[in-house]
Design an enzyme around this catalytic site. Structure first.
Site, PDB file in Angstrom:
ATOM      1  CD  GLU A  28      -6.656  -1.224  -4.891  1.00 16.09           C
ATOM      2  OE1 GLU A  28      -6.669  -2.382  -5.352  1.00 16.09           O
ATOM      3  OE2 GLU A  28      -5.612  -0.564  -4.744  1.00 16.09           O
TER       4      GLU A  28
ATOM      5  CE  LYS B  33      -2.418  -5.873  -2.876  1.00 14.03           C
ATOM      6  NZ  LYS B  33      -2.086  -6.217  -4.267  1.00 14.03           N
TER       7      LYS B  33
ATOM      8  CG  ASP C  66      -4.415  -2.850  -2.441  1.00 13.43           C
ATOM      9  OD1 ASP C  66      -5.459  -3.477  -2.135  1.00 13.43           O
ATOM     10  OD2 ASP C  66      -3.898  -2.897  -3.581  1.00 13.43           O
TER      11      ASP C  66
ATOM     12  CG  ASP D  35      -5.358  -6.854  -5.059  1.00  9.45           C
ATOM     13  OD1 ASP D  35      -5.215  -5.723  -4.539  1.00  9.45           O
ATOM     14  OD2 ASP D  35      -4.435  -7.683  -5.164  1.00  9.45           O
TER      15      ASP D  35
ATOM     16  CG  ASP E 129      -1.946   0.740  -3.494  1.00  8.70           C
ATOM     17  OD1 ASP E 129      -1.231   0.936  -4.484  1.00  8.70           O
ATOM     18  OD2 ASP E 129      -3.019   0.115  -3.542  1.00  8.70           O
TER      19      ASP E 129
ATOM     20  NE  ARG F 155      -7.559  -1.989 -12.538  1.00  7.79           N
ATOM     21  CZ  ARG F 155      -6.916  -2.984 -13.148  1.00  7.79           C
ATOM     22  NH1 ARG F 155      -7.398  -3.537 -14.237  1.00  7.79           N
ATOM     23  NH2 ARG F 155      -5.762  -3.418 -12.669  1.00  7.79           N
TER      24      ARG F 155
HETATM   25  N1  BES Z   1      -1.612  -1.683  -5.519  1.00  7.19           N
HETATM   26  C1  BES Z   1      -1.629  -2.795  -6.382  1.00  7.19           C
HETATM   27  C2  BES Z   1      -0.526  -2.754  -7.426  1.00  7.19           C
HETATM   28  C3  BES Z   1       0.880  -2.971  -6.924  1.00  7.19           C
HETATM   29  C4  BES Z   1       1.401  -4.244  -6.857  1.00  7.19           C
HETATM   30  C5  BES Z   1       1.678  -1.906  -6.580  1.00  7.19           C
HETATM   31  C6  BES Z   1       2.698  -4.430  -6.424  1.00  7.19           C
HETATM   32  C7  BES Z   1       2.973  -2.100  -6.152  1.00  7.19           C
HETATM   33  C8  BES Z   1       3.485  -3.373  -6.079  1.00  7.19           C
HETATM   34  C9  BES Z   1      -2.964  -2.846  -7.124  1.00  7.19           C
HETATM   35  O1  BES Z   1      -4.058  -2.365  -6.429  1.00  7.19           O
HETATM   36  C10 BES Z   1      -3.227  -4.266  -7.419  1.00  7.19           C
HETATM   37  O2  BES Z   1      -3.393  -5.008  -6.495  1.00  7.19           O
HETATM   38  N2  BES Z   1      -3.276  -4.622  -8.701  1.00  7.19           N
HETATM   39  C11 BES Z   1      -3.506  -5.952  -9.105  1.00  7.19           C
HETATM   40  C12 BES Z   1      -4.452  -5.935 -10.267  1.00  7.19           C
HETATM   41  C13 BES Z   1      -4.980  -7.301 -10.651  1.00  7.19           C
HETATM   42  C14 BES Z   1      -5.849  -7.849  -9.557  1.00  7.19           C
HETATM   43  C15 BES Z   1      -5.761  -7.167 -11.928  1.00  7.19           C
HETATM   44  C16 BES Z   1      -2.174  -6.568  -9.504  1.00  7.19           C
HETATM   45  O3  BES Z   1      -1.345  -5.870 -10.093  1.00  7.19           O
HETATM   46  O4  BES Z   1      -1.957  -7.732  -9.174  1.00  7.19           O
HETATM   47 ZN    ZN Z   2      -3.694  -0.960  -5.027  1.00  3.30          ZN
HETATM   48 MN    MN Z   3      -4.952  -3.784  -5.190  1.00  6.62          MN
END
Ligand code: BES
Ligand code: ZN
Ligand code: MN
Length: 537
Positions: free
Chosen positions: A378, A306, A299, A376, A317, A380
């Site tokens: 993604e 990111k 991811d 990001d 991920d 869901r």
């Molecule tokens: N894979 C990440 C969530 C994540 C973050 C897992 C840190 C483990 C450690 C997910 O895809 C993500 O990036 N989520 C975003 C959502 C936001 C953009 C609404 C997040 O949590 O920042």
């Molecule tokens: Zn993710």
């Molecule tokens: Mn993500």
């Protein structure tokens, strides 16, 4: 490490160490096990000298260890044998490892099992390398011997895990064999059952940890799928289907396609069916559970890229997908009686020229549309399709696991998963199974009033909530739109999927979190009975 069981008075002669659980208590630490038996020449104390323990700083708290080295000068003064004599102990081989298990009254129930896992792990770390060692099961504890032996085997096996695929040079030596020893010979059979179950579950957990630890460019979606095709090929109770990009498009999985578009690696979707040889029946039919796991093999965030540090651990991920498929791996080996369908969407999330752009709208499997405002978010999107597919199979329940939101880590830290669902009984069963397995989760709400957080100006919903507000709930809220009326539970494992330190029975890196919860849940008779509902229930 091979793990087996034996009666404490019939232990192998070549042990390098014997681990003895020790209770803490007001009168000082006292051994909890195996004190009256002949332990292949080991000096196992019946009573510990409180003053000596104090000087060692040994209180018997969970996971604390002291080692009596068997060779060299006497290392300790303590009372031995029947507790009458006091004197210098010059022990012969094997070494004795005292390992704390806390207060006697606390060595019961789910918490007691976790204590034994931690004590076994601490023992393994204290013993180090060698041919064989023993761990004495504590006596007179209100826990079934099989469950205790399972916990010890699992804790020991998990503590022995290392990811060494990419290390060159000599491998550090390790312990070859652990014997879980019972006080009475009549307990050897239940202990053997527990050891077999614990070891087998640990094998599947290790595979999940390997997959999380594997570098992302070496575990692409197709390689991930291939691995399980090969592993499950000869298991008669399992059938594996792999959908390639073409099939994924033909099946209208717009969420998976939308995430995969930015990557040069095509997506896959793995569907595994487990049909037990010896099915159980509840009210005339075989319970059927669908498992769904998020499988983003890397991811980057996509165009909503990111930061460099935010990406460092994003090979993790796919931990949900790994947990789900590795749980099925264990369930088939253990001969679980339920029918299971596991669905894992697999793709990278990358910022290529074809990538989905913020503002794009995706049409998912069940026809609902999602406006992508942050690429990001993604997980869901791919889960929307997979959950819709799962719901189409009309299972009795759906359980999904996903490293879904950073907000879950903010809320619950690195050890506890966020737990959501649309069915209180199912949520309670998942939580209880996690508690028994030593994988804690904590329920969070899905208030209808928060549905507006994912209202979109142009589509049925958007893939982000409100900045800084209930991010894990917003994500789970979106998932709920895709399960229809099927009882559903969702574990957000963003925190516990990896560990940033070596602690308890974990190593740095992938933890395999979720495998043990799912195995515990799907081998629980109470769960099977609760999940088959009568019409209108
Ligand atoms: N894979 C990440 C969530 C994540 C973050 C897992 C840190 C483990 C450690 C997910 O895809 C993500 O990036 N989520 C975003 C959502 C936001 C953009 C609404 C997040 O949590 O920042
Ligand atoms: Zn993710
Ligand atoms: Mn993500």
């Amino acid at each position: 490490m091979r793990i087996e069981s034996a009666s404490a008075n019939a232990l192998p002669a070549d042990l390098v160490a014997v681990a003895v659980p020790v209770f803490s208590g007001p009168e000082g630490p006292q051994p909890a096990a195996g004190v009256s038996v002949d332990l292949a020449g080991a000096t196992v104390p019946t009573v510990l000298d409180p003053a000596w323990c104090k000087r060692q700083g040994f209180t018997g708290k969970v996971g604390q260890t002291v080692v009596f080295h068997a060779v060299g000068p006497a290392t300790a003064r303590m009372r031995t044998g029947d507790g009458t004599g006091t004197g210098d102990v010059s022990a012969a081989r094997p070494d004795t490892v005292l390992v704390g298990v806390g207060e006697a009254s606390a060595l019961a129930g789910d918490a007691g099992l976790e204590t034994l896992r931690r004590a076994a792990a601490a023992s393994i770390r204290a013993i180090g390398d060698g041919g064989a060692a023993a761990f004495l099961l504590p006596d007179g504890i209100a826990l079934p011997v099989a469950r205790m032996a399972e916990a010890v085997a699992l804790g020991a096996a998990m503590a022995g895990y290392r990811y060494e695929t990419y290390r060159t040079g000599e491998r550090p030596a390790r312990l070859g064999r652990l014997v879980v020893a019972t006080e009475s010979p009549s307990e050897v059979i239940p202990a053997a059952e527990g050891v077999a179950r614990g070891s087998r579950i640990a094998d599947s957990v290790s595979l999940a940890r390997d997959l999380v630890n594997q570098p992302p460019s070496s575990l692409t979606p197709w390689k991930f799928a291939e691995l399980f095709v090969r592993r499950f090929r000869d298991v008669s109770q399992l059938t594996v289907e792999v959908w390639d990009a073409e099939r994924i498009a033909a099946e209208r999985l717009g969420g998976v396609l939308g995430v995969a578009r930015g990557s040069s690696q095509p997506p896959r979707l793995v569907v595994v069916e487990y049909r037990p040889d010896r099915p159980m029946e509840v009210r005339g039919r075989v319970p059927h559970v669908a498992l769904v796991g998020k499988g983003i093999t890397f991811d980057s965030g996509g165009l909503s890229l990111k930061t460099a540090s935010g990406m460092e651990t994003m090979k993790t991920d796919m931990a949900g997908a790994a947990a789900v498929l590795c749980a099925v791996d264990a369930l088939a080996a253990l001969g679980a009686g339920l029918r299971v369908t596991a669905i894992t969407p697999l793709t990278e999330n990358m910022p290529g020229g074809e990538a989905t752009k913020p503002g794009d709208v995706l049409t998912t499997r069940n026809g609902k549309t999602i406006e992508v405002l942050n690429t990001d978010a993604e997980g869901r999107l791919v889960l929307a399709d997979a959950l819709a597919l799962a719901a189409e199979a009309r299972p009795d329940a759906i359980v999904d696991l996903a490293t879904l939101t950073g907000a879950a880590v903010v809320a619950l830290g690195g050890d506890i998963a966020g737990l959501f669902g649309n069915d209180e009984r199912l949520v309670a069963e998942v939580r209880a199974a996690g508690e028994r397995a030593g994988e804690p989760s904590w329920p969070l709400p899905l208030p209808d009033d928060y549905r507006s957080h994912i209202d979109s100006e142009v589509a049925d919903m958007k893939n982000v909530g409100r900045a800084g507000k209930a991010g894990s709930i917003a994500a789970a809220m979106l998932l709920r739109e895709f399960v229809g009326a099927v009882p559903w539970a969702h574990l957000d494992i963003a925190g516990p999927a990896r560990s940033d330190e070596q602690v308890r029975y974990l190593a740095k890196g992938g933890t395999g979190f979720g495998v043990r919860t799912l195995v515990e849940l799907l081998t629980s008779v109470r769960f099977a009975e609760s999940v088959v509902r009568d019409a209108g229930e």
